[in-house]
Enzyme design. Structure first.
Site, PDB file in Angstrom:
ATOM      1  N   GLY A   1       0.799  -1.223   0.000  1.00  0.00           N
ATOM      2  CA  GLY A   1       0.000   0.000   0.000  1.00  0.00           C
ATOM      3  C   GLY A   1       0.826   1.266   0.000  1.00  0.00           C
TER       4      GLY A   1
ATOM      5  N   ASP B   1       0.786  -0.755 -14.023  1.00  0.00           N
ATOM      6  CA  ASP B   1       1.473  -1.510 -12.973  1.00  0.00           C
ATOM      7  C   ASP B   1       1.771  -2.935 -13.438  1.00  0.00           C
ATOM      8  OD1 ASP B   1       1.023   0.790 -11.615  1.00  0.00           O
ATOM      9  OD2 ASP B   1      -0.324  -0.058 -10.113  1.00  0.00           O
TER      10      ASP B   1
HETATM   11  P1  ADP Z   1       0.254  -0.978  -3.667  1.00  0.00           P
HETATM   12  O1  ADP Z   1      -0.116  -1.740  -4.882  1.00  0.00           O
HETATM   13  O2  ADP Z   1       0.733   0.392  -3.972  1.00  0.00           O
HETATM   14  O3  ADP Z   1       1.215  -1.681  -2.773  1.00  0.00           O
HETATM   15  P2  ADP Z   1      -2.493  -1.493  -3.064  1.00  0.00           P
HETATM   16  O4  ADP Z   1      -3.411  -0.969  -2.017  1.00  0.00           O
HETATM   17  O5  ADP Z   1      -2.898  -1.393  -4.483  1.00  0.00           O
HETATM   18  O6  ADP Z   1      -1.077  -0.782  -2.824  1.00  0.00           O
HETATM   19  O7  ADP Z   1      -2.191  -3.021  -2.795  1.00  0.00           O
HETATM   20  C1  ADP Z   1      -1.806  -3.480  -1.514  1.00  0.00           C
HETATM   21  C2  ADP Z   1      -2.554  -4.757  -1.176  1.00  0.00           C
HETATM   22  O8  ADP Z   1      -2.058  -5.869  -1.981  1.00  0.00           O
HETATM   23  C3  ADP Z   1      -2.350  -5.216   0.254  1.00  0.00           C
HETATM   24  O9  ADP Z   1      -3.184  -4.521   1.142  1.00  0.00           O
HETATM   25  C4  ADP Z   1      -2.700  -6.695   0.138  1.00  0.00           C
HETATM   26  O10 ADP Z   1      -4.099  -6.872   0.107  1.00  0.00           O
HETATM   27  C5  ADP Z   1      -2.123  -7.063  -1.235  1.00  0.00           C
HETATM   28  N1  ADP Z   1      -0.761  -7.601  -1.064  1.00  0.00           N
HETATM   29  C6  ADP Z   1       0.385  -7.045  -1.478  1.00  0.00           C
HETATM   30  N2  ADP Z   1       1.468  -7.786  -1.129  1.00  0.00           N
HETATM   31  C7  ADP Z   1       0.985  -8.859  -0.472  1.00  0.00           C
HETATM   32  C8  ADP Z   1       1.584 -10.017   0.168  1.00  0.00           C
HETATM   33  N3  ADP Z   1       2.908 -10.187   0.199  1.00  0.00           N
HETATM   34  N4  ADP Z   1       0.742 -10.907   0.741  1.00  0.00           N
HETATM   35  C9  ADP Z   1      -0.583 -10.735   0.698  1.00  0.00           C
HETATM   36  N5  ADP Z   1      -1.198  -9.690   0.136  1.00  0.00           N
HETATM   37  C10 ADP Z   1      -0.431  -8.752  -0.439  1.00  0.00           C
HETATM   38 MG    MG Z   2      -1.767  -1.319  -6.212  1.00  0.00          MG
END
Ligand code: ADP
Ligand code: MG
Length: 375
Positions: free
Chosen positions: A112, A162
């Site tokens: 996030g 992305d």
């Molecule tokens: P960003 O893509 O900028 O990091 P987003 O809000 O679009 O932010 O995505 C973040 C979300 O992706 C997290 O809240 C989670 O739900 C999911 N996510 C990302 N990395 C992981 C991980 N390693 N394990 C589980 N879920 C993940």
């Molecule tokens: Mg994202």
């Protein structure tokens, strides 16, 4: 529960996060963006389990879930939907080809924070399942189905940048991507004496996901109004600034500002790339500041913490460009910093930021790496 220590992987995937130098909130408006994959990654380990269900463990959430393959429906837990969505959309393209598997997810990508851990996760699971079961999905199929998963299962109407950067990233190169045609050009990421430093505000305001979809709607509203007079424009990025200005008196101010930002930012991206190709890195950096101005005042997706970090760099002669990166309302700023002064910036920003907000920032020094791949 899967045992991380004894897990025997058949396929190991590394899926990177991405940065975006310039062209923010432009992908869903059909224009040019300039992302790259980075060396912070999600690692996914997969093995077949000879059943009809999948068990997936995320070490970041320290939890796992099991899903039955003939019942791929949305769940209450957000992170699970990125994965279930991908499986669902693979099943649309290649019906009944996925069998049961187990997967362990480990990651050093901040979640996030605008570095797109979401696309890294989606494309990582898609690539992993593709390689485990030899599905023969093309890169572009993986890119599009991963985006579709985010739309339909998570509910964020993200563009294609992305996923494209995560899959097509190339070491030491930026991707100049035309988001309408998906044509792209790899550009050597040569910033001379400067390097990229990300400063993570470590805040993620709740507006982030809802306002994202609101911006999309606002852009659609502007485009629909413009198309009444100029039906040939299919995307806001195609509207020249001169024509856009005709609509200043017609569109509500807020909608006009959104549209103006989009057309200006798209132009800026093209100009920034020209400067980079001419090796004029200072000029390139100045476009990052202009981009931030637009994101803050016209598109209104910044926040106090991001503005503070960008403003702090303005007086530093060793920082030549800075702006918020990603969807906004928190996450990171991207900074072009003299390579001998990166630590100075981090020390200064950390102290000032903590004094102002009582929050610790984290600094991320990245290098540009390859896209998703099997090890
Ligand atoms: P960003 O893509 O900028 O990091 P987003 O809000 O679009 O932010 O995505 C973040 C979300 O992706 C997290 O809240 C989670 O739900 C999911 N996510 C990302 N990395 C992981 C991980 N390693 N394990 C589980 N879920 C993940
Ligand atoms: Mg994202």
């Amino acid at each position: 529960m899967l045992n991380i220590e004894t897990f025997k992987s058949e396929v190991v995937i590394e899926s990177p996060g991405r940065i975006n130098l310039i062209g923010e909130h432009i992908d869903y408006n059909g224009g040019f963006v300039l992302p790259a994959a980075v060396d912070k990654k999600i690692r996914l380990r997969l093995r077949k389990n000879n059943s009809s269900s999948c068990t997936i463990y995320s070490s970041n959430f320290k939890s796992s879930f099991t899903i039955v393959l003939d019942d791929l429906v949305r769940k209450e837990v957000e992170w699970q939907n990125y994965i279930i969505g991908v499986l669902f959309h693979i099943n649309v393209l290649k019906p009944n080809t996925i069998e049961g598997f187990d997967c362990i997810i480990e990651s050093n990508l901040p979640l996030g924070s605008g570095i797109s851990s979401s696309a890294a996760l989606e494309c990582g699971i898609a690539k992993g399942v593709n390689d485990l079961f030899n599905l023969g999905l093309s890169d572009i199929e993986i890119i599009k189905l991963s985006r579709d998963a985010e739309h339909t299962f998570v509910g964020t109407k993200c563009g294609i940048m992305d996923q494209f950067a995560v899959v097509k990233g190339k070491k030491e190169h930026l991707i100049l991507l035309n988001c309408e045609t998906l044509d792209y050009e790899l550009i050597k990421a040569d910033f001379r004496d400067y390097k990229i430093v990300l400063l993570n505000t470590n805040v993620s305001h709740s507006l982030a996901s809802s306002e994202y979809n609101v911006r999309r709607d606002e852009c659609d509203t502007a485009l629909t109004a413009i198309q009444k007079k100029y039906p040939n424009f299919q995307f806001l990025t195609e509207v020249p600034v001169k024509i856009m200005k005709e609509f200043k008196a017609i569109l509500p101010e807020k909608i006009y500002n959104r549209a103006l930002y989009v057309t200006q930012e798209n132009k800026r991206t093209i100009k920034a790339v020209k400067s980079l190709k001419k090796n004029n890195i200072e000029k390139f950096g100045s476009y990052l500041y202009k981009s931030h101005y637009g994101l803050q005042h016209l598109y209104e997706v910044s926040c106090t913490e991001l503005d503070f970090l960008v403003n702090l760099t303005r007086d530093l002669d060793y920082v030549i460009g800075s702006r918020m990166m990603g969807g906004g309302f928190g996450g990171c700023t991207i900074n072009l910093v003299h390579k001998d002064k990166a630590e100075d910036l981090i020390t200064l920003a950390s102290a000032s930021y903590e004094e102002k907000f009582n929050i610790q920032l984290s600094a991320i020094q990245t290098t540009i790496s390859d896209g998703v791949k099997q090890l």
